[in-house]
Design an enzyme around this catalytic site. Structure first.
Site, PDB file in Angstrom:
ATOM      1  N   HIS A  37      66.544  50.636   5.317  1.00 12.62           N
ATOM      2  CA  HIS A  37      66.589  52.062   5.650  1.00 12.62           C
ATOM      3  C   HIS A  37      65.228  52.524   6.190  1.00 12.62           C
ATOM      4  CE1 HIS A  37      69.642  51.937   2.229  1.00 12.62           C
ATOM      5  NE2 HIS A  37      70.347  52.427   3.217  1.00 12.62           N
ATOM      6  N   ASP A 152      75.634  47.309   9.668  1.00  9.94           N
ATOM      7  CA  ASP A 152      77.026  47.781   9.637  1.00  9.94           C
ATOM      8  C   ASP A 152      77.501  47.854  11.089  1.00  9.94           C
ATOM      9  OD1 ASP A 152      77.323  48.634   6.649  1.00  9.94           O
ATOM     10  OD2 ASP A 152      75.381  49.381   7.299  1.00  9.94           O
TER      11      ASP A 152
HETATM   12  P1  AMP Z   1      73.825  53.175   3.976  1.00 13.95           P
HETATM   13  O1  AMP Z   1      72.910  53.944   3.123  1.00 13.95           O
HETATM   14  O2  AMP Z   1      74.202  51.849   3.414  1.00 13.95           O
HETATM   15  O3  AMP Z   1      75.002  53.993   4.453  1.00 13.95           O
HETATM   16  O4  AMP Z   1      73.009  52.818   5.295  1.00 13.95           O
HETATM   17  C1  AMP Z   1      72.382  53.825   6.066  1.00 13.95           C
HETATM   18  C2  AMP Z   1      71.936  53.209   7.369  1.00 13.95           C
HETATM   19  O5  AMP Z   1      71.026  52.149   7.100  1.00 13.95           O
HETATM   20  C3  AMP Z   1      73.099  52.589   8.173  1.00 13.95           C
HETATM   21  O6  AMP Z   1      72.899  52.873   9.551  1.00 13.95           O
HETATM   22  C4  AMP Z   1      72.961  51.132   7.868  1.00 13.95           C
HETATM   23  O7  AMP Z   1      73.482  50.290   8.868  1.00 13.95           O
HETATM   24  C5  AMP Z   1      71.451  50.982   7.762  1.00 13.95           C
HETATM   25  N1  AMP Z   1      71.095  49.784   7.009  1.00 13.95           N
HETATM   26  C6  AMP Z   1      71.561  49.415   5.789  1.00 13.95           C
HETATM   27  N2  AMP Z   1      71.057  48.220   5.444  1.00 13.95           N
HETATM   28  C7  AMP Z   1      70.270  47.814   6.465  1.00 13.95           C
HETATM   29  C8  AMP Z   1      69.488  46.653   6.712  1.00 13.95           C
HETATM   30  N3  AMP Z   1      69.425  45.651   5.850  1.00 13.95           N
HETATM   31  N4  AMP Z   1      68.802  46.591   7.878  1.00 13.95           N
HETATM   32  C9  AMP Z   1      68.877  47.613   8.788  1.00 13.95           C
HETATM   33  N5  AMP Z   1      69.596  48.723   8.610  1.00 13.95           N
HETATM   34  C10 AMP Z   1      70.287  48.825   7.473  1.00 13.95           C
END
Ligand code: AMP
Length: 279
Positions: A37, A152
């Site tokens: 993030h 994602d």
């Molecule tokens: P989430 O909180 O899981 O909904 O993720 C929020 C954003 O962070 C989304 O755009 C995800 O694709 C991105 N994200 C989550 N994990 C990663 C990672 N390991 N590397 C890059 N972006 C990520």
């Protein structure tokens, strides 16, 4: 960093802070932040004078109530991390703030089938919830640039399509996957892995890498290798597929000069782990 919970407050604050003509970058998240993030926040900061992050655990994208309840919510630590990377605003709405009584829960655009397979098939209604929350957040924050993780991949394509359909004035930026040193893609769910499961989990990255390094082989061969590899004891394979990276459509060996992505989800120790790799 300024933390705001109300729609009208974030809108007023952004209106007052925004210097005419300068861009706003936006990173929507569900919290339990990690370096993945934070890399999105850094990318936004590098390219925009103002960066807004949102933390909202969106109930409408969870089809499994237990998963929603178990979702980690370490908000104080998240705030510290965001302050550490110099995020300007955190939007932290309640469910009622995001979904007022007049909210259109029927909004369900035709995403051309992008939302049907893979995560869409495994989690019915998931992308309807994602599209609704991202659209609402974009209407509230009105950013110039939206940063989403390749982690994602299907979600990124679905949001890109929703933005095109609605002709929203925002550019979507796909950010690289941040990984642990052993290759496991960083995820808020990783903390739920037992020590044994955590040891097994890098098999996902290793398999994706081996597929990438052998991408000249016939697709069927690559698929059967990967599917076998990810069905070892301790792994419960949901899907592994190699598809057109632009629209997730099926591909055969003749179409191998189109951009390809390998997509997978594997359950280890009851935790669904998503990963993918552009080949
Ligand atoms: P989430 O909180 O899981 O909904 O993720 C929020 C954003 O962070 C989304 O755009 C995800 O694709 C991105 N994200 C989550 N994990 C990663 C990672 N390991 N590397 C890059 N972006 C990520």
């Amino acid at each position: 960093m300024i933390v705001l919970q109300k729609v009208k407050d974030i809108q007023n604050c952004l209106k007052n802070s925004k210097i005419e003509g300068l861009s706003v970058g936006f990173v929507p998240t569900m919290g339990a932040l990690h370096q993945g993030h934070l890399s999105l926040i850094s990318q936004s900061k590098d390219n925009n004078p103002l960066t807004v992050c949102s933390i909202f655990v969106n109930p409408t994208q969870f089809n499994d109530k237990a998963d929603l309840e178990k979702y980690p919510r370490p908000i104080e630590r998240d705030i510290e991390l965001l302050e550490g990377v110099g995020c300007d605003f955190l939007f932290l709405p309640t469910v009622d703030e995001m979904y007022p009584p007049d909210f259109d829960f029927d909004y369900n655009p035709d995403l051309g089938g992008l939302d049907m397979a893979y995560e869409g098939a495994s989690r019915p209604g998931h992308f309807k919830g994602v599209v609704q929350v991202v659209r609402r957040l974009l209407q509230i924050v009105k950013p110039d640039n939206l940063y989403m993780g390749q982690k994602d991949y299907q979600q990124y394509l679905v949001c890109k399509k929703m933005i095109e359909i609605n002709q929203l004035p925002v550019s979507i930026v796909r950010c690289d996957i941040a990984r642990e040193p052993d290759g496991l893609a960083m995820s808020s769910r990783n903390v739920r892995l037992s020590p044994e499961a955590r040891k097994l989990a890098p098999i996902i990255y290793n398999t994706l890498m081996r597929v990438k390094l052998s991408k000249e082989k016939p697709i069927e061969e690559l698929l059967s290798f990967a599917r076998k590899e990810l069905s070892l004891e301790g792994c419960e394979l949901d899907y592994f597929d190699i598809v057109n990276a632009n629209n997730l459509s099926a591909i055969n060996d003749k179409g191998k000069n189109t951009p390809l992505v390998a997509l997978t989800t594997v359950k280890i120790d009851g935790v669904r782990l998503l990963d993918n790799m552009l080949l």
